[in-house]
Design a protein around this motif. Structure first.
Motif, short mmCIF file in Angstrom:
data_model
loop_
_atom_site.label_atom_id
_atom_site.label_comp_id
_atom_site.label_asym_id
_atom_site.label_seq_id
_atom_site.Cartn_x
_atom_site.Cartn_y
_atom_site.Cartn_z
N LEU A 183 16.93 -18.16 -34.48
CA LEU A 183 16.23 -19.31 -33.94
C LEU A 183 15.26 -18.88 -32.83
CD1 LEU A 183 15.69 -22.32 -33.70
CD2 LEU A 183 17.71 -22.51 -32.23
N GLU A 184 15.69 -17.95 -31.98
CA GLU A 184 14.81 -17.48 -30.91
C GLU A 184 13.58 -16.78 -31.48
OE1 GLU A 184 16.17 -16.09 -27.00
OE2 GLU A 184 18.14 -15.85 -27.96
N ILE A 185 13.78 -15.95 -32.50
CA ILE A 185 12.65 -15.26 -33.12
C ILE A 185 11.63 -16.27 -33.66
CG2 ILE A 185 11.95 -13.83 -35.09
CD1 ILE A 185 14.64 -12.38 -34.84
N LEU A 186 12.13 -17.24 -34.41
CA LEU A 186 11.24 -18.20 -35.06
C LEU A 186 10.63 -19.18 -34.07
CD1 LEU A 186 13.40 -18.75 -38.24
CD2 LEU A 186 11.26 -17.48 -38.08
N ASP A 187 11.36 -19.52 -33.03
CA ASP A 187 10.82 -20.41 -32.01
C ASP A 187 9.67 -19.73 -31.26
OD1 ASP A 187 10.99 -22.97 -30.56
OD2 ASP A 187 11.50 -21.70 -28.85
N ASP A 188 9.83 -18.43 -30.98
CA ASP A 188 8.75 -17.69 -30.32
C ASP A 188 7.49 -17.64 -31.18
OD1 ASP A 188 10.26 -17.14 -28.09
OD2 ASP A 188 10.80 -15.10 -28.69
N ARG A 189 7.67 -17.65 -32.50
CA ARG A 189 6.54 -17.47 -33.40
C ARG A 189 5.94 -18.78 -33.89
NH1 ARG A 189 5.90 -12.57 -34.88
NH2 ARG A 189 4.72 -13.15 -36.74
N TYR A 190 6.65 -19.88 -33.73
CA TYR A 190 6.22 -21.16 -34.29
C TYR A 190 4.86 -21.58 -33.72
CZ TYR A 190 6.27 -26.08 -35.63
OH TYR A 190 5.94 -27.31 -36.14
N LEU A 215 22.11 -25.63 -36.14
CA LEU A 215 21.15 -24.55 -36.00
C LEU A 215 20.28 -24.40 -37.25
CD1 LEU A 215 23.17 -21.79 -34.12
CD2 LEU A 215 21.27 -23.14 -33.26
N ALA A 216 20.85 -24.71 -38.40
CA ALA A 216 20.08 -24.65 -39.64
C ALA A 216 18.92 -25.63 -39.59
CB ALA A 216 20.97 -24.94 -40.85
N ALA A 218 17.35 -26.68 -36.95
CA ALA A 218 16.36 -26.18 -35.99
C ALA A 218 15.59 -24.99 -36.57
CB ALA A 218 17.04 -25.77 -34.70
N ILE A 219 16.30 -24.10 -37.26
CA ILE A 219 15.65 -22.92 -37.83
C ILE A 219 14.68 -23.31 -38.94
CG2 ILE A 219 16.08 -20.86 -39.25
CD1 ILE A 219 18.72 -20.53 -37.64
N LEU A 220 15.15 -24.12 -39.87
CA LEU A 220 14.31 -24.47 -41.02
C LEU A 220 13.14 -25.36 -40.65
CD1 LEU A 220 17.01 -24.95 -43.79
CD2 LEU A 220 15.68 -22.92 -43.19
N ASP A 221 13.31 -26.13 -39.59
CA ASP A 221 12.20 -26.97 -39.12
C ASP A 221 11.01 -26.11 -38.71
OD1 ASP A 221 11.15 -29.62 -38.32
OD2 ASP A 221 11.17 -28.71 -36.32
N ARG A 222 11.29 -24.86 -38.32
CA ARG A 222 10.23 -23.96 -37.86
C ARG A 222 9.65 -23.08 -38.96
NH1 ARG A 222 13.42 -25.50 -33.93
NH2 ARG A 222 12.75 -25.47 -31.74
#
Length: 252
Positions: A183-190, A215-216, A218-222
């Motif tokens: 989630l942190e990786i994808l949030d940084d990149r969103y 968490l799924a 949040a992750i998939l939303d990004r």
């Protein structure tokens, strides 16, 4: 004729392209008929070409692509559901400028990783940075990095990459810590950079595979709502003894 020390001075200034071009000019008497501006233009053009080549080599080396692939090598004629028009569109690189992603799904052996690496290779040719990572191994590495103080530095370096390939998404169910890291990786990149995801599983199965509903979400939303989809099908090309790239595709 210019003295030989000029070439040495150019090399000392790290103008190796200009030095090589000047040496060639000295060895070709016919070029003396050109004006100063024309000869200087040739020197500058060579220097720029050399720098472009070195820059591409550095970006490709840093990308650590699993396979050396280019979009021109991708077989668009084999019946696996690959849209040649979409591939040509992606080749232009606008999806990277728009900070969008690419999701490539399909059974094993249909060329998902090859296409992902080819897109990353094309990005490097266009001046963008890229990085390949097998998703499970990346999460393991970052989990270990939390224990020795490298975590934030690695996370920041991943965030700076223009195109990140997350290969084999969903192959292993991530740990609770792995989900938070993902989630942190994808949030940084969103909406800041582009991510290529390859997976054997259809996107409809990703939520369950992540193992934690909250968490799924949040992750998939990004990753799902701002990405191009390439959905491949068919039998493994390896099983058929067929090369993944027997044909070429025009990117024009």
């Amino acid at each position: 004729m210019l003295p030989h020390p000029v070439i040495q001075h150019l090399r000392a200034l790290k103008l190796d392209g200009m030095a090589l071009a000047l040496q060639e000019q000295q060895e070709q008497p016919g070029l003396r008929e050109l004006s100063f501006e024309e000869r200087l233009t040739l020197l500058v053009d060579r220097e720029r070409a050399c720098r472009d080549t070195r820059g591409l080599q550095r970006r490709l080396s840093a990308a650590r692509l699993k396979v050396q692939a280019s979009l021109e090598e991708v077989d668009v004629k084999h019946p696996r559901g690959l849209d040649a028009r979409l591939l040509r569109s992606l080749a232009q690189g606008q999806w990277i400028a728009e900070k969008r992603g690419v999701i490539i799904t399909g059974p094993t052996g249909v060329g998902k990783t090859f296409i992902g690496c080819a897109l990353a290779h094309q990005a490097c040719r266009q001046g963008f940075t890229a990085l390949y990572a097998q998703t499970g191994r990346l999460l393991q590495e970052l989990t270990l990095a939390k224990g020795d103080g490298r975590y934030l530095k690695l996370l920041a370096s991943i965030a700076r990459v223009n195109v990140l390939i997350l290969d084999d998404w969903g192959l292993d169910v991530p740990t609770a810590e792995g989900r938070r890291i993902l989630l942190e990786i994808l949030d940084d990149r969103y909406e800041r950079s582009s991510t290529i995801i390859t997976s054997q599983f259809p996107t409809s199965a990703w939520h369950a595979n992540l193992g934690d509903p909250t968490l799924a979400d949040a992750i998939l939303d990004r990753v799902l709502h701002n990405a191009y989809r390439i959905e491949l099908r068919g039998e493994s090309l390896r099983k058929k003894g067929r090369k993944l790239t027997p044909e070429t595709v025009s990117l024009s």
